[in-house]
Design a protein around this motif. Structure first.
Motif, mmCIF file in Angstrom:
data_model
loop_
_atom_site.group_PDB
_atom_site.id
_atom_site.type_symbol
_atom_site.label_atom_id
_atom_site.label_comp_id
_atom_site.label_asym_id
_atom_site.label_seq_id
_atom_site.Cartn_x
_atom_site.Cartn_y
_atom_site.Cartn_z
ATOM 1 N N THR A 1 0.853 -1.181 0.000
ATOM 2 C CA THR A 1 0.000 0.000 0.000
ATOM 3 C C THR A 1 0.893 1.237 0.000
ATOM 4 O OG1 THR A 1 -0.079 -0.231 2.377
ATOM 5 C CG2 THR A 1 -2.001 -0.968 1.157
ATOM 6 N N LEU A 2 0.462 2.239 -0.769
ATOM 7 C CA LEU A 2 1.287 3.429 -0.918
ATOM 8 C C LEU A 2 1.100 4.348 0.280
ATOM 9 C CD1 LEU A 2 0.726 4.182 -4.667
ATOM 10 C CD2 LEU A 2 2.747 3.253 -3.585
ATOM 11 N N GLU A 3 2.212 4.729 0.855
ATOM 12 C CA GLU A 3 2.147 5.652 1.972
ATOM 13 C C GLU A 3 1.737 7.025 1.468
ATOM 14 O OE1 GLU A 3 5.151 6.325 5.074
ATOM 15 O OE2 GLU A 3 6.047 4.536 4.160
ATOM 16 N N TRP A 4 1.036 7.755 2.270
ATOM 17 C CA TRP A 4 0.747 9.135 1.883
ATOM 18 C C TRP A 4 0.916 10.062 3.074
ATOM 19 C CZ3 TRP A 4 -3.460 12.019 3.720
ATOM 20 C CH2 TRP A 4 -4.350 11.305 4.525
ATOM 21 N N THR A 5 1.153 11.327 2.783
ATOM 22 C CA THR A 5 1.439 12.308 3.821
ATOM 23 C C THR A 5 0.709 13.603 3.492
ATOM 24 O OG1 THR A 5 3.681 11.470 3.536
ATOM 25 C CG2 THR A 5 3.366 13.188 5.165
ATOM 26 N N ARG A 6 0.270 14.280 4.530
ATOM 27 C CA ARG A 6 -0.320 15.605 4.320
ATOM 28 C C ARG A 6 0.778 16.616 4.032
ATOM 29 N NH1 ARG A 6 -5.203 16.391 7.455
ATOM 30 N NH2 ARG A 6 -5.950 14.351 8.096
ATOM 31 N N LEU A 7 0.411 17.721 3.410
ATOM 32 C CA LEU A 7 1.376 18.806 3.249
ATOM 33 C C LEU A 7 1.467 19.547 4.576
ATOM 34 C CD1 LEU A 7 0.810 18.178 0.244
ATOM 35 C CD2 LEU A 7 1.008 20.600 -0.197
ATOM 36 N N ASP A 8 2.647 20.069 4.897
ATOM 37 C CA ASP A 8 2.752 20.827 6.138
ATOM 38 C C ASP A 8 2.155 22.215 5.944
ATOM 39 O OD1 ASP A 8 4.949 22.690 5.271
ATOM 40 O OD2 ASP A 8 5.939 20.757 5.012
#
Lengths: 424, 221
Positions: free
Chosen positions: A6-13
């Protein structure tokens, strides 16, 4: 069926959120760090060094995508390809329809160039990437010199999660008091712009010692001194009628100096420094006094925290969050324009760049500059060389000329390096 | 290194003029010192093609209008010419702007073509052909095209899943026309609804976990 990771995802700071809505062909929000060696760059070794460095900076392996409410980063398996520099500096890296990595490494003669999209990282974060990249490149290229336990040690110490850390989330809280700021409409440089959204880069290289000596003679730090010189250079080029508006320089501040963080993402704030030439005498010493006072007042942990809290409270506002991205884009664009109206130019001091001592003989200098639709100066120093890089979209070079002439007339020797624009 | 006497500084490279004051430089230059390659102006050729196309469309529209005004007894046919040109350009604009993301492009085309077909049907006295044939057919075609293109272009499922899903949900809409009895021909609509349901089921059964994750990502607040 093959199991799929599964692809990790991150919010923008918090700081990154403004960039995607405001990057366009004219102002791509891309900045470049270069490391100039004393020898030509070997592309094959550089490619291996990039792959190695990327392994240590997992965030750089991201593409940016649009959600319904916010942009986000998604891990990607795209491989960065090192290429000879063949495009104008600071070209667009983010394209809504073609998902590519948000950084690029190129080389030209002795130079290694790292271009980074600002949503991914700020100058300090990207500098860590370039330092590690240069470290890997040089230790591999000159492996014979560093064999047998003589490998120099890189001083950047951060775990994967520390590098990916969103330090805004960590340090921002509820704003205590609302700062009342009077809106100023700043003097803005106007003029014909270069065709094809080209960016003019003019760099001045000067000895650090001579610059510090001059700054100290005025009782100022380098940042204060050059901010004041920039203001005077802009003033020299101003029409008398335009003096009714103050010259405002925006100065990015590295928050890592005030709040502990080793994040390789964005963690900066900005302060605005103004000088009103209609009311002041306009002499350099007076401008320096005024600028130094603003720096003293603005650059306190308390003031910076307050600003950080204010910005994060906007981001966390319920109504702001549930607004669809299409509308957010428009709002952020208007907000950006509004802020820009209060700014004449920008000056960003990356500071002293250090490398392990054993590697210094291979490196001539570092420099940094950023895309802009105004006028921006970025400065950094390495060893005894201080680099001041001007970027601007304008055809005219008068401000740059005034700026460097002020320095040379003070007796500071300057060497100019610039990119070649077709019409000349 | 060359020298500018006026600015009293050195200029790297082998320039003829000072980059700051444009005065002539003196001294010996060394082209090896240039820090940036010379990058020639790129002339964008494809824009000329579009400009010609756009110009022809405008000219054609104006000529049609003028002719129509000269022959008012022939009815207001020029409005159809203008509408047709507008529709073509709308579709072309999306096709070009979204060319980097084919599944998204297809989805946008489905919505646009459905709306435009309904518009045409309405201005030509609502004979129902848009919802009888066009809407169901474009939905099916888009779904088939996405599946085929995903194979051919080796797209990753994450990259087109969401568009396929939205298209399938859109493809269920004709059931409303069927149930309210506005359809004159029911086969295309029913095939479309059935196809959409099967696609959705396949997505949920085989990619349910990923679907959920994708939605979570795309809808995070």
């Amino acid at each position: 069926m093959k199991p799929r990771k599964t692809l990790e995802w991150t919010r923008l700071d918090n700081a990154a959120k403004i960039f995607p809505s405001n990057s366009n062909k004219r102002d791509t929000k891309v900045f470049r760090f270069s490391c100039e060696l004393n020898e030509p760059v070997d592309p094959e070794v550089l490619q291996v060094a990039v792959d190695k460095t990327l392994g240590e900076f997992p965030m750089y392996r991201s593409v940016m995508k649009r959600g319904l409410f916010w942009y986000y980063f998604e891990a990607s398996d795209r491989k960065p390809v090192v290429k000879p520099e063949d495009e104008p500096p600071c070209g667009p890296l983010y394209n809504a329809d073609i998902k590519g990595l948000l950084f690029e490494v190129s080389y030209y003669r002795n130079r290694i160039n790292l271009e980074v999209y600002h949503a991914l990282s700020d100058g300090t974060g990207a500098l860590q990437f370039l330092r590690v990249l240069a470290y890997h490149y040089l230790t591999m290229k000159h492996a014979a010199l560093f064999s047998g336990g003589r490998l120099p040690v890189m001083d950047y110490d951060a775990s994967f999660s520390q590098k990916k850390d969103d330090s805004f989330q960590k340090y921002s809280g509820k704003p205590r008091e609302k700062e009342k700021k009077k809106r100023v409409s700043a003097y803005r440089i106007k003029g014909q712009k270069l065709s094809e959204h080209r960016l003019r880069v003019i760099e001045g290289v000067l000895p650090v010692g001579a610059a510090i000596e001059k700054a100290h003679a005025y009782g100022a730090t380098l940042s204060v001194f050059f901010t004041a010189v920039l203001m005077c250079a802009i003033h020299a080029d101003m029409a008398a009628r335009a003096e009714k508006r103050p010259v405002v320089i925006t100065v990015p501040v590295n928050l890592r100096n005030y709040f502990y963080s080793v994040s390789a993402r964005n963690f900066f704030s900005v302060i605005n420094v103004a000088y009103d030439f209609a009311n002041g005498d306009g002499q350099l010493s007076d401008v320096i006094r005024q600028v130094a006072r603003s720096f003293r007042e603005e650059l306190t942990a308390e003031r910076l925290k307050n600003r950080m809290d204010e910005l994060s409270s906007i981001e966390h506002n319920v109504f702001a969050r549930i607004t669809p991205l299409v509308i957010k884009d428009v709002c952020l664009h208007i907000a950006h324009d509004y802020t820009n109206r209060g700014i004449t130019a920008a000056l960003s001091n990356i500071g002293k760049i250090e490398m392990p001592e054993a590697l210094c003989p291979f490196i001539r200098q570092f420099d940094v500059f950023v895309s802009t639709d105004k006028l921006q100066v970025c400065m950094c120093s390495f060893g005894d060389k201080l680099t001041l890089s001007f970027t601007s979209p304008f055809v005219s070079t008068d401000v740059q000329m005034q700026f460097f002439r002020m320095l040379t007339y003070m007796g500071i020797p300057v060497t100019i390096v610039s990119n070649q624009i077709d019409e000349e | 290194m060359k020298t500018c006497e006026k600015c009293r500084l050195q200029v790297a490279g082998n320039r003829q003029f000072c980059p700051l004051c444009q005065a002539e430089l003196t001294g010996e230059g060394d082209p090896e010192q240039e820090a940036f390659p010379k990058i020639p102006t790129v002339y964008r050729q494809h824009t000329l093609f579009f400009r010609v196309l756009l110009f022809c469309s405008i000219a054609g529209g104006v000529v049609a209008l003028a002719l129509n005004f000269m022959l008012p007894q022939s009815g207001w046919w020029s409005l159809f010419v203008l509408l047709g040109l507008g529709c073509t350009w709308a579709s072309l604009a999306i096709a070009v702007r979204k060319r980097g993301n084919i599944p998204k492009n297809l989805l946008y085309q489905v919505v646009l073509i459905s709306l435009l077909a309904a518009l045409w049907d309405w201005v030509t006295g609502w004979r129902g052909w848009s919802i009888d044939y066009v809407v169901p057919l474009v939905c099916i075609c888009a779904m088939v095209a996405m599946s085929v293109l995903a194979r051919v272009l080796r797209l990753r499922i994450q990259d087109y899943m969401i568009y396929l899903c939205i298209d399938a949900v859109f493809g269920i809409v004709p059931i409303v026309f069927f149930l309210t009895g506005v359809l004159r021909v029911v086969y295309p609509a029913l095939i479309c609804v059935a196809g959409s349901l099967i696609s959705l089921a396949a997505l949920l059964v085989f990619e349910g976990q990923n679907m959920l994750l994708e939605l979570k990502k795309r809808l995070h607040l």
